[in-house]
Scaffold this motif. Structure first.
Motif, PDB file in Angstrom:
ATOM      1  N   THR A 315      10.572  -9.088 -96.823  1.00 40.14           N
ATOM      2  CA  THR A 315       9.087  -8.725 -97.340  1.00 40.14           C
ATOM      3  C   THR A 315       8.613  -9.732 -98.229  1.00 40.14           C
ATOM      4  OG1 THR A 315      10.129  -7.579 -99.176  1.00 40.14           O
ATOM      5  CG2 THR A 315       9.801  -6.472 -96.849  1.00 40.14           C
ATOM      6  N   LYS A 319      12.686  -8.710-100.387  1.00 37.25           N
ATOM      7  CA  LYS A 319      13.620  -7.763 -99.710  1.00 37.25           C
ATOM      8  C   LYS A 319      13.633  -8.206 -98.362  1.00 37.25           C
ATOM      9  CE  LYS A 319      14.538  -2.921 -98.800  1.00 37.25           C
ATOM     10  NZ  LYS A 319      13.672  -1.465 -99.147  1.00 37.25           N
ATOM     11  N   ILE A 321      14.894  -7.017 -94.677  1.00 35.51           N
ATOM     12  CA  ILE A 321      14.935  -5.706 -93.869  1.00 35.51           C
ATOM     13  C   ILE A 321      15.649  -6.114 -92.389  1.00 35.51           C
ATOM     14  CG2 ILE A 321      14.002  -3.674 -92.643  1.00 35.51           C
ATOM     15  CD1 ILE A 321      11.618  -3.905 -94.961  1.00 35.51           C
ATOM     16  N   GLN A 336      12.038  -3.346 -84.723  1.00 35.26           N
ATOM     17  CA  GLN A 336      12.317  -1.603 -85.544  1.00 35.26           C
ATOM     18  C   GLN A 336      13.276  -1.781 -86.681  1.00 35.26           C
ATOM     19  OE1 GLN A 336      13.211   1.382 -82.540  1.00 35.26           O
ATOM     20  NE2 GLN A 336      12.478   0.127 -80.868  1.00 35.26           N
ATOM     21  N   GLU A 338      14.746   0.337 -90.419  1.00 29.40           N
ATOM     22  CA  GLU A 338      14.481   1.323 -91.457  1.00 29.40           C
ATOM     23  C   GLU A 338      13.535   0.707 -92.760  1.00 29.40           C
ATOM     24  OE1 GLU A 338      17.317   4.238 -94.415  1.00 29.40           O
ATOM     25  OE2 GLU A 338      18.355   2.719 -92.798  1.00 29.40           O
ATOM     26  N   GLY A 339      12.789   1.446 -92.963  1.00 27.91           N
ATOM     27  CA  GLY A 339      11.710   1.290 -93.935  1.00 27.91           C
ATOM     28  C   GLY A 339      10.587   0.232 -93.508  1.00 27.91           C
ATOM     29  N   LEU A 340      10.683  -0.048 -92.393  1.00 23.12           N
ATOM     30  CA  LEU A 340       9.501  -1.179 -91.760  1.00 23.12           C
ATOM     31  C   LEU A 340       8.474  -0.292 -91.537  1.00 23.12           C
ATOM     32  CD1 LEU A 340       9.478  -4.079 -91.017  1.00 23.12           C
ATOM     33  CD2 LEU A 340       9.991  -3.386 -88.724  1.00 23.12           C
ATOM     34  N   ARG A 341       7.235  -0.494 -91.892  1.00 26.46           N
ATOM     35  CA  ARG A 341       5.906   0.233 -91.670  1.00 26.46           C
ATOM     36  C   ARG A 341       4.715  -0.660 -91.380  1.00 26.46           C
ATOM     37  NH1 ARG A 341       6.620   0.136 -96.910  1.00 26.46           N
ATOM     38  NH2 ARG A 341       4.901  -0.425 -98.183  1.00 26.46           N
ATOM     39  N   MET A 344       2.843  -3.520 -93.720  1.00 24.15           N
ATOM     40  CA  MET A 344       3.869  -4.217 -94.413  1.00 24.15           C
ATOM     41  C   MET A 344       3.796  -5.657 -94.394  1.00 24.15           C
ATOM     42  SD  MET A 344       7.934  -3.848 -94.829  1.00 24.15           S
ATOM     43  CE  MET A 344       7.752  -2.133 -95.504  1.00 24.15           C
TER      44      MET A 344
END
Length: 350
Positions: A315, A319, A321, A336, A338-341, A344
């Protein structure tokens, strides 16, 4: 700066993997992951991009040739001597002579069932009889009513009238070699028989009469050869259009000359105007292997190979991911994690 070098290496490796096919991704990216670092980005002037929700299509392009489709050999079971042959490039329609034997025409009938026996009144029923009656009816000789598998005296009567119209002996019988049966109209691509040769045997090579693209595929790309599937076509000197895979055959090749077996695809051209005025030429055929709707995607340059294996994205605040990758399409990759949207911002080299 080590992270930047590793990321560029990964991009190059992934691009190569996409070109080679999905089977190459695992091996190539493992090599990249061994050289990648999961340390935080520092003093790295990388760009950022947004994670987008989009539709992706995994596609592969292959070069083909515009013409009239794959050639096929045409043989005769007629006795006698070849006394007439069509010109190369000639188009032959239903009821017209394919060639002449002993100065008599051997006409073209449409059908998928070849004549496998001589036909005459009183013989057992069979699908070959229906082929003959369907052609006689299409040519205007239908004394027998609706075509069926029974060879009756009415069939013989219609056959005699057709024979008279074509200058043939009017005996109401039809030998297995008296006509040539093909699925539709044919175009003569080359001749193998010569005048004066025996009428039985190989005569010529033919194609269909509609414009088509022929593509040869390695056996490893068999998954692209799905009859009825749509293909995007870019015709050199023509216009972009689509096509439909209408035939798949196998070319065994010649091992003695280092030729490997290949699949030969015939692709119809959906819009003939796209190839108007072009006799032949190169065509880029774009096959869609798979599609995904409404998935999160980033540029390939945003992927990072991790020391512990797999991939990640970083990010804009540094961070990492971990992500699972899906299909690759036009520089984008499905991700895909966790926390990816959507929306972002992640670091990328592109």
């Amino acid at each position: 700066m080590k992270r930047q070098v590793n990321r560029k290496l990964l991009v190059a490796v992934l691009v190569a993997a996409v070109v080679l096919g999905t089977g190459g991704v695992v091996v190539l990216t493992r090599i990249a992951s061994n050289q990648a670092s999961a340390a935080p980005l520092q003093n790295d002037p990388s760009k950022t991009t947004q994670v987008k929700k989009t539709n992706l299509a995994d596609q592969q392009s292959v070069t083909g040739q515009l013409g009239f489709g794959a050639e096929r050999a045409l043989a005769s079971r007629k006795s006698g001597t070849v006394t007439g042959l069509p010109n190369q490039g000639a188009v032959i329609d239903q009821g017209k002579p394919v060639f002449h034997s002993d100065a008599k025409p051997v006409p073209l009938f449409y059908g998928t069932m070849p004549l496998y026996r001589d036909l005459e009144a009183g013989m057992p029923n069979g699908p070959d009889v229906k082929v003959v009656e369907e052609n006689l009816a299409a040519l205007g000789f239908s004394d027998f009513g609706a075509p069926d598998e029974k060879f009756t005296s009415y069939t013989a009567s219609a056959l005699k009238k057709w024979q008279k119209a074509n200058g043939l002996e009017q005996n109401g019988k039809l030998g297995s070699g008296d006509v040539i049966v093909q699925p539709g109209a044919i175009r003569v691509s080359s001749l193998s028989a010569q005048l004066g040769a025996p009428a039985g045997g190989d005569l010529m090579k033919v194609t269909g009469t509609e414009r088509a693209v022929t593509v040869e595929l390695e056996q490893s790309k068999q998954r692209l050869a799905k009859q009825g599937e749509k293909v995007e076509l870019s015709i050199t000197g023509g216009k972009p259009t689509t096509g439909t895979i209408t035939g798949v055959t196998r070319n065994p090749g010649d091992p003695n000359q280092g030729q490997k077996p290949k699949l030969v695809l015939t692709i119809s051209v959906d819009d003939p105007k796209a190839a108007e005025g072009i006799e032949s030429g190169n065509v880029t055929a774009l096959f869609t292997v798979s599609k995904k709707q409404n998935v999160l995607a980033v540029p390939i340059g945003a992927l990072l190979a991790l020391n512990e294996g797999g991939y990640g994205v970083v990010t804009d605040d540094g961070k990492t991911i971990p992500v699972t990758v899906g299909i690759f399409a036009k520089g984008q990759v499905e991700v895909q994690g966790e926390g990816l949207r959507e929306g972002m911002k992640v670091v990328t080299t592109e």
